[in-house]
Scaffold this motif. Structure first.
Motif, short mmCIF file in Angstrom:
data_model
loop_
_atom_site.label_atom_id
_atom_site.label_comp_id
_atom_site.label_asym_id
_atom_site.label_seq_id
_atom_site.Cartn_x
_atom_site.Cartn_y
_atom_site.Cartn_z
N LEU A 1 -38.44 17.76 -3.57
CA LEU A 1 -38.64 19.12 -4.03
C LEU A 1 -38.04 20.13 -3.05
O LEU A 1 -37.89 19.84 -1.86
CB LEU A 1 -40.13 19.41 -4.24
N HIS A 2 -37.71 21.28 -3.58
CA HIS A 2 -37.24 22.40 -2.76
C HIS A 2 -38.43 23.31 -2.49
O HIS A 2 -39.15 23.67 -3.40
CB HIS A 2 -36.15 23.20 -3.50
N MET A 3 -38.59 23.69 -1.23
CA MET A 3 -39.74 24.53 -0.88
C MET A 3 -39.40 25.36 0.35
O MET A 3 -38.71 24.89 1.26
CB MET A 3 -40.97 23.66 -0.58
N LYS A 4 -39.86 26.60 0.38
CA LYS A 4 -39.70 27.43 1.57
C LYS A 4 -40.87 27.19 2.52
O LYS A 4 -42.03 27.25 2.10
CB LYS A 4 -39.62 28.91 1.18
N VAL A 5 -40.53 26.93 3.78
CA VAL A 5 -41.55 26.62 4.79
C VAL A 5 -41.46 27.64 5.91
O VAL A 5 -40.37 27.93 6.40
CB VAL A 5 -41.32 25.19 5.35
N PRO A 6 -42.60 28.20 6.33
CA PRO A 6 -42.57 29.20 7.41
C PRO A 6 -42.23 28.59 8.76
O PRO A 6 -42.51 27.40 9.02
CB PRO A 6 -44.00 29.77 7.40
N LEU A 7 -41.64 29.40 9.63
CA LEU A 7 -41.33 29.00 11.00
C LEU A 7 -42.36 29.61 11.94
O LEU A 7 -42.66 30.80 11.86
CB LEU A 7 -39.93 29.47 11.40
N HIS A 8 -42.90 28.79 12.83
CA HIS A 8 -43.85 29.27 13.84
C HIS A 8 -43.17 29.23 15.20
O HIS A 8 -42.84 28.15 15.72
CB HIS A 8 -45.10 28.39 13.85
N PRO B 1 -43.93 19.73 5.31
CA PRO B 1 -44.75 20.26 6.40
C PRO B 1 -45.36 21.60 6.02
O PRO B 1 -44.78 22.36 5.23
CB PRO B 1 -43.74 20.43 7.55
N GLU B 2 -46.53 21.90 6.58
CA GLU B 2 -47.17 23.20 6.34
C GLU B 2 -46.36 24.31 7.00
O GLU B 2 -46.26 25.42 6.49
CB GLU B 2 -48.59 23.18 6.88
N PHE B 3 -45.77 23.99 8.17
CA PHE B 3 -44.89 24.91 8.88
C PHE B 3 -44.00 24.10 9.80
O PHE B 3 -44.21 22.90 10.00
CB PHE B 3 -45.68 25.95 9.69
N ILE B 4 -42.98 24.74 10.36
CA ILE B 4 -42.08 24.09 11.31
C ILE B 4 -42.17 24.83 12.63
O ILE B 4 -41.94 26.05 12.69
CB ILE B 4 -40.63 24.09 10.79
N ALA B 5 -42.51 24.12 13.69
CA ALA B 5 -42.65 24.72 15.02
C ALA B 5 -41.28 24.86 15.67
O ALA B 5 -40.46 23.93 15.63
CB ALA B 5 -43.57 23.86 15.89
N VAL B 6 -41.03 26.02 16.26
CA VAL B 6 -39.76 26.30 16.93
C VAL B 6 -40.04 26.74 18.36
O VAL B 6 -40.69 27.76 18.59
CB VAL B 6 -38.97 27.41 16.19
N ASP B 7 -39.57 25.96 19.33
CA ASP B 7 -39.77 26.26 20.74
C ASP B 7 -38.63 27.14 21.25
O ASP B 7 -37.47 26.75 21.19
CB ASP B 7 -39.83 24.95 21.54
N LEU B 8 -38.98 28.32 21.75
CA LEU B 8 -37.97 29.27 22.24
C LEU B 8 -37.91 29.35 23.76
O LEU B 8 -37.28 30.25 24.31
CB LEU B 8 -38.27 30.67 21.68
N SER B 9 -38.54 28.43 24.44
CA SER B 9 -38.59 28.50 25.90
C SER B 9 -37.23 28.27 26.56
O SER B 9 -37.05 28.57 27.74
CB SER B 9 -39.60 27.47 26.45
N GLY B 10 -36.26 27.76 25.82
CA GLY B 10 -34.93 27.53 26.38
C GLY B 10 -33.93 28.63 26.08
O GLY B 10 -32.74 28.48 26.39
N LEU B 11 -34.36 29.74 25.50
CA LEU B 11 -33.43 30.83 25.18
C LEU B 11 -32.77 31.39 26.43
O LEU B 11 -33.42 31.59 27.45
CB LEU B 11 -34.18 31.96 24.46
N LYS B 12 -31.47 31.66 26.33
CA LYS B 12 -30.72 32.24 27.44
C LYS B 12 -29.98 33.48 26.97
O LYS B 12 -29.64 33.60 25.79
CB LYS B 12 -29.73 31.22 28.01
N LYS B 13 -29.73 34.37 27.89
CA LYS B 13 -29.04 35.62 27.57
C LYS B 13 -27.63 35.32 27.04
O LYS B 13 -26.92 34.47 27.58
CB LYS B 13 -28.95 36.50 28.83
N GLY B 14 -27.26 36.03 25.98
CA GLY B 14 -25.93 35.86 25.42
C GLY B 14 -25.80 34.69 24.46
O GLY B 14 -24.71 34.43 23.94
N ARG B 15 -26.90 34.00 24.17
CA ARG B 15 -26.85 32.86 23.26
C ARG B 15 -27.89 33.02 22.17
O ARG B 15 -28.93 33.65 22.38
CB ARG B 15 -27.06 31.54 24.01
#
Length: 220
Positions: free
Chosen positions: A99-106, A140-154
């Motif tokens: 099935l196609h479904m929209k899942v929120p990002l946390h 999945p009820e939601f998809i977890a997204v870890d942003l701890s690796g974000l760097k400037k300019g990327r």
């Protein structure tokens, strides 16, 4: 999540209006091998259920006349200005059909990333949900997204996100869209050069203050 519905015999604008006056919301259940079913649901219970994120993105267990079936929420019609649910649609789920479904990002961890913590940037969430393709049991009820690796300019792209097993993203032709962009804060960027420019002036002022004043000339 569980939801209890009741079979609805009458349909039409007048019948739906009378139903709403009794505190019930008209709806339908369609899809699968069975025919479309007319249902009604307690409005207050439905109102509180709609406030829960999982109600919009999870496979629901619906009970109708003592029989349980798996469904997905597909459409909700709200009154333009009243807190009133006018109509609701559900789709039956086949356990063997994807099935196609929209899942929120946390999102989490952006405050600990080098971009935010060290470089004074902010994480701009371009997407807050993504469409996925999977079997009902893998949804999945939601998809977890870890942003701890974000760097400037990327930026963080869709391909950078680790999806759960059995789940694939649907992009509708878009090639690896941006999910989170790193934006430099203008005030923070300008503060450093201003401070550097002010440093020589402060140093010169300090030297002038430290220099002893000239003695007045002696009177003849």
């Amino acid at each position: 999540m569980n939801i209890v519905a009741f079979e609805r015999a009458k349909q039409g604008t007048g019948a739906s209006r009378r139903l709403r006056n009794t505190g019930r919301t008209p709806g339908i259940v369609y899809g699968g091998a069975a025919e479309t079913s007319l249902i009604e649901i307690d409005h207050n219970a439905l109102w509180h259920a709609l406030k829960k994120e999982a109600f919009h993105s999870s496979v629901l267990d619906m009970e109708i006349a003592g029989k349980a079936q798996k469904v997905l929420l597909r459409d909700v019609q709200m009154h333009p200005f009243k807190q009133l649910i006018l109509h609701i649609d559900f789709q039956r789920v086949d356990a063997t059909t994807k099935l196609h479904m929209k899942v929120p990002l946390h999102f989490s961890g952006d405050e600990n990333s080098p971009a935010v913590k060290t470089d004074g940037c902010i994480a701009n969430h371009i997407l807050t949900e993504i469409e996925v393709l999977c079997l009902p049991t893998d949804l999945p009820e939601f998809i977890a997204v870890d942003l701890s690796g974000l760097k400037k300019g990327r930026s963080l792209h869709l391909n950078d996100i680790v999806l759960p097993k059995g789940v694939s993203a649907v992009t509708h032709g878009k090639n690896n869209p941006v999910v989170v962009s790193v934006v430099a804060v203008a005030g923070a960027a300008e503060a450093a050069p201003a401070a550097d420019a002010a440093a020589p002036a402060k140093a010169a002022a300090g030297k002038a203050a430290a220099k002893p004043a000239a003695k007045p000339a002696a009177k003849k």
